[in-house]
Design a protein around this motif. Structure first.
Motif, PDB file in Angstrom:
ATOM      1  N   THR A   1     -14.170   7.101 -11.153  1.00 45.98           N
ATOM      2  CA  THR A   1     -13.365   5.898 -11.169  1.00 45.98           C
ATOM      3  C   THR A   1     -12.051   6.505 -10.626  1.00 45.98           C
ATOM      4  O   THR A   1     -11.262   7.328 -11.042  1.00 45.98           O
ATOM      5  CB  THR A   1     -13.316   5.341 -12.423  1.00 45.98           C
ATOM      6  N   ALA A   2     -11.544   5.887  -9.521  1.00 47.48           N
ATOM      7  CA  ALA A   2     -10.125   6.120  -8.928  1.00 47.48           C
ATOM      8  C   ALA A   2      -9.142   5.817 -10.086  1.00 47.48           C
ATOM      9  O   ALA A   2      -9.307   5.212 -11.130  1.00 47.48           O
ATOM     10  CB  ALA A   2      -9.878   5.416  -7.621  1.00 47.48           C
ATOM     11  N   GLU A   3      -7.886   6.254  -9.573  1.00 48.26           N
ATOM     12  CA  GLU A   3      -6.662   6.136 -10.551  1.00 48.26           C
ATOM     13  C   GLU A   3      -6.376   4.672 -11.086  1.00 48.26           C
ATOM     14  O   GLU A   3      -6.574   3.823 -10.210  1.00 48.26           O
ATOM     15  CB  GLU A   3      -5.466   6.795  -9.827  1.00 48.26           C
ATOM     16  N   PRO A   4      -5.855   4.506 -12.150  1.00 41.75           N
ATOM     17  CA  PRO A   4      -5.991   3.170 -12.744  1.00 41.75           C
ATOM     18  C   PRO A   4      -4.728   2.296 -11.820  1.00 41.75           C
ATOM     19  O   PRO A   4      -3.745   3.003 -11.254  1.00 41.75           O
ATOM     20  CB  PRO A   4      -5.537   3.082 -14.147  1.00 41.75           C
ATOM     21  N   LEU A   5      -4.957   1.053 -11.658  1.00 47.47           N
ATOM     22  CA  LEU A   5      -3.844   0.150 -11.063  1.00 47.47           C
ATOM     23  C   LEU A   5      -3.833  -1.039 -11.859  1.00 47.47           C
ATOM     24  O   LEU A   5      -4.652  -1.754 -12.768  1.00 47.47           O
ATOM     25  CB  LEU A   5      -4.343  -0.202  -9.623  1.00 47.47           C
ATOM     26  N   THR A   6      -2.508  -1.764 -12.023  1.00 46.06           N
ATOM     27  CA  THR A   6      -2.155  -3.048 -12.490  1.00 46.06           C
ATOM     28  C   THR A   6      -2.845  -4.139 -11.819  1.00 46.06           C
ATOM     29  O   THR A   6      -3.308  -3.742 -10.541  1.00 46.06           O
ATOM     30  CB  THR A   6      -0.996  -3.227 -12.964  1.00 46.06           C
ATOM     31  N   PHE A   7      -3.111  -5.148 -12.329  1.00 43.21           N
ATOM     32  CA  PHE A   7      -3.582  -6.256 -11.264  1.00 43.21           C
ATOM     33  C   PHE A   7      -2.741  -6.403 -10.221  1.00 43.21           C
ATOM     34  O   PHE A   7      -3.245  -6.638  -9.223  1.00 43.21           O
ATOM     35  CB  PHE A   7      -3.860  -7.678 -12.383  1.00 43.21           C
ATOM     36  N   ARG A   8      -1.720  -6.565 -10.496  1.00 43.05           N
ATOM     37  CA  ARG A   8      -0.518  -6.684  -9.380  1.00 43.05           C
ATOM     38  C   ARG A   8      -0.563  -5.485  -8.085  1.00 43.05           C
ATOM     39  O   ARG A   8      -0.470  -5.907  -6.872  1.00 43.05           O
ATOM     40  CB  ARG A   8       0.875  -6.884  -9.880  1.00 43.05           C
ATOM     41  N   GLU A   9      -0.839  -4.461  -8.603  1.00 43.63           N
ATOM     42  CA  GLU A   9      -0.922  -3.236  -7.752  1.00 43.63           C
ATOM     43  C   GLU A   9      -2.283  -3.494  -7.014  1.00 43.63           C
ATOM     44  O   GLU A   9      -2.291  -3.116  -5.747  1.00 43.63           O
ATOM     45  CB  GLU A   9      -0.760  -1.910  -8.496  1.00 43.63           C
ATOM     46  N   LEU A  10      -3.467  -3.891  -7.716  1.00 42.62           N
ATOM     47  CA  LEU A  10      -4.780  -4.156  -6.932  1.00 42.62           C
ATOM     48  C   LEU A  10      -4.552  -5.206  -5.865  1.00 42.62           C
ATOM     49  O   LEU A  10      -5.046  -4.874  -4.884  1.00 42.62           O
ATOM     50  CB  LEU A  10      -5.655  -4.388  -7.986  1.00 42.62           C
ATOM     51  N   GLY A  11      -3.810  -6.312  -6.438  1.00 42.41           N
ATOM     52  CA  GLY A  11      -3.632  -7.289  -5.586  1.00 42.41           C
ATOM     53  C   GLY A  11      -3.014  -6.954  -4.441  1.00 42.41           C
ATOM     54  O   GLY A  11      -3.162  -7.178  -3.262  1.00 42.41           O
ATOM     55  N   ALA A  12      -1.891  -6.087  -4.352  1.00 49.09           N
ATOM     56  CA  ALA A  12      -0.981  -5.833  -3.144  1.00 49.09           C
ATOM     57  C   ALA A  12      -1.850  -4.889  -2.260  1.00 49.09           C
ATOM     58  O   ALA A  12      -1.657  -5.031  -1.021  1.00 49.09           O
ATOM     59  CB  ALA A  12       0.035  -5.019  -3.763  1.00 49.09           C
ATOM     60  N   ARG A  13      -2.734  -3.902  -2.763  1.00 46.37           N
ATOM     61  CA  ARG A  13      -3.846  -3.242  -1.940  1.00 46.37           C
ATOM     62  C   ARG A  13      -4.498  -3.917  -1.152  1.00 46.37           C
ATOM     63  O   ARG A  13      -4.846  -3.794   0.208  1.00 46.37           O
ATOM     64  CB  ARG A  13      -4.612  -2.283  -2.868  1.00 46.37           C
ATOM     65  N   PHE A  14      -4.967  -5.077  -1.757  1.00 46.98           N
ATOM     66  CA  PHE A  14      -5.734  -5.993  -0.839  1.00 46.98           C
ATOM     67  C   PHE A  14      -5.141  -6.704   0.181  1.00 46.98           C
ATOM     68  O   PHE A  14      -5.603  -6.859   1.068  1.00 46.98           O
ATOM     69  CB  PHE A  14      -6.680  -7.121  -1.857  1.00 46.98           C
ATOM     70  N   ALA A  15      -3.833  -7.210  -0.170  1.00 47.25           N
ATOM     71  CA  ALA A  15      -3.134  -7.823   0.788  1.00 47.25           C
ATOM     72  C   ALA A  15      -2.746  -6.948   1.851  1.00 47.25           C
ATOM     73  O   ALA A  15      -2.778  -7.538   3.323  1.00 47.25           O
ATOM     74  CB  ALA A  15      -1.713  -8.432   0.066  1.00 47.25           C
ATOM     75  N   VAL A  16      -2.450  -5.926   1.578  1.00 47.45           N
ATOM     76  CA  VAL A  16      -1.944  -4.695   2.744  1.00 47.45           C
ATOM     77  C   VAL A  16      -2.977  -4.737   3.523  1.00 47.45           C
ATOM     78  O   VAL A  16      -3.025  -4.503   4.851  1.00 47.45           O
ATOM     79  CB  VAL A  16      -1.583  -3.731   2.090  1.00 47.45           C
ATOM     80  N   ALA A  17      -4.309  -4.495   3.178  1.00 47.11           N
ATOM     81  CA  ALA A  17      -5.603  -4.210   3.938  1.00 47.11           C
ATOM     82  C   ALA A  17      -5.952  -5.153   4.463  1.00 47.11           C
ATOM     83  O   ALA A  17      -6.612  -5.060   5.767  1.00 47.11           O
ATOM     84  CB  ALA A  17      -6.651  -3.666   2.864  1.00 47.11           C
ATOM     85  N   ALA A  18      -5.764  -6.288   3.984  1.00 50.79           N
ATOM     86  CA  ALA A  18      -5.888  -7.791   5.014  1.00 50.79           C
ATOM     87  C   ALA A  18      -5.136  -8.418   5.957  1.00 50.79           C
ATOM     88  O   ALA A  18      -5.429  -9.119   6.629  1.00 50.79           O
ATOM     89  CB  ALA A  18      -6.372  -8.878   3.898  1.00 50.79           C
ATOM     90  N   GLY A  19      -3.871  -7.625   5.730  1.00 50.67           N
ATOM     91  CA  GLY A  19      -2.794  -8.136   6.627  1.00 50.67           C
ATOM     92  C   GLY A  19      -2.203  -9.228   6.090  1.00 50.67           C
ATOM     93  O   GLY A  19      -1.687 -10.095   6.958  1.00 50.67           O
TER      94      GLY A  19
END
Length: 299
Positions: free
Chosen positions: A217-235
């Motif tokens: 499993t990849a490095e841990p993320l907080t919920f906020r960090e995970l949400g930010a990654r989805f937002a950036v990837a989705a534009g």
């Protein structure tokens, strides 16, 4: 071409079936409702708590995978007979039993979890998962292993997943998302295709049998960090995350059995809930999908 039998056709079982077919294996999926055969996958309707019926469905299989998913609030009643039938069916047929497990059995303690971390869960759901593995490990008449995942996400994640569609869709559309747990503690998240690959590898690796393993499993993320990654990837714009308070979740639990069970494991998100996968990467020969790729494929 080996024969593989999967009990359960939820997110994990369906992802696993696709992985096995892609590798050229024959796949039979066992569930209460059955289904329509397609793309090299045979579906059969069987009550998996019926040992005789399950044994017949597993006959001839090289590997049997326990990917069943009883309703969250019925774990303590549904898992014991289902697990017992799976153990007996594996013993009778000689199939290797690979169980799709989770981290609940360890309980929440804030420390990094390893495969040899004592299973000391005090909540009912964690206790039943711990007992399932202890019962399996004590059997001398079968070959078995358990592959434990963190909360999962991925292309086939369903509405029950903490980081599933209910979390992701509002983020990519610029709306507020409202998870029902705390959102600022580091948390391990398992990518569903990695889960499937780990299950296949564990079933095919005799050195892995007899003990449990964590899904790489990849490095841990907080919920906020995970949400930010989805937002950036989705534009999309930076995510607006407004967690529902624990008091509200407990109040909702008075009328919703699902919310009541979520409230009972809320401490998994109020402190670090992180697992180490070094040993499993070495044993199973696989590594975690990088976050950038996992987020892109999920979207």
């Amino acid at each position: 071409m080996d024969q593989h039998v999967i009990v359960g056709k939820g997110a994990v079982g369906s992802t696993l079936a696709q992985e096995l077919v892609a590798r050229g294996h024959r796949v039979r999926v066992v569930s209460r409702s059955g289904g329509v055969d397609s793309a090299g996958i045979e579906h059969v309707a069987v009550d998996a708590t019926d040992t005789e019926a399950l044994t017949a469905a597993v006959s001839g299989a090289d590997v049997l995978y326990n990917c069943a998913s009883p309703q969250y609030w019925r774990w303590t009643t549904d898992w014991p007979p289902l697990s017992a039938a799976l153990l007996d069916a594996a013993a009778r047929t000689g199939a290797v039993l690979v169980t799709a497990g989770n981290l609940y059995g360890y309980g929440a303690h804030g420390a990094v979890m390893f495969e040899d971390t004592p299973m000391r869960a005090t909540d009912a759901k964690g206790a039943v998962r711990a007992r399932m593995w202890l019962d399996a490990a004590a059997r001398t008449d079968l070959r078995t292993t358990e592959v434990r995942a963190a909360d999962y996400l991925g292309p086939l994640a369903d509405s029950q997943a903490m980081a599933g569609p209910r979390f992701v869709r509002p983020i990519v559309s610029g709306r507020t998302t409202r998870p029902v747990v705390a959102v600022d503690q580091p948390h391990s998240w398992t990518y569903l295709p990695d889960f499937a690959r780990a299950l296949v590898a564990a079933g095919a690796t005799p050195q892995a049998w007899g003990r449990a393993w964590h899904v790489p499993t990849a490095e841990p993320l907080t919920f906020r960090e995970l949400g930010a990654r989805f937002a950036v990837a989705a534009g999309a714009r930076p995510p607006r995350i407004r967690p529902v308070g624990n008091g509200v979740v407990r109040a909702l639990g008075l009328v919703s059995p699902l919310m009541r069970e979520i409230a009972d494991v809320a401490d998994h998100f109020t402190q670090p809930f992180v697992m180490d996968t070094t040993a499993s990467e070495r044993m199973l020969g696989i590594t975690a999908t990088p976050w950038e790729q996992a987020v892109k494929e999920t979207l």
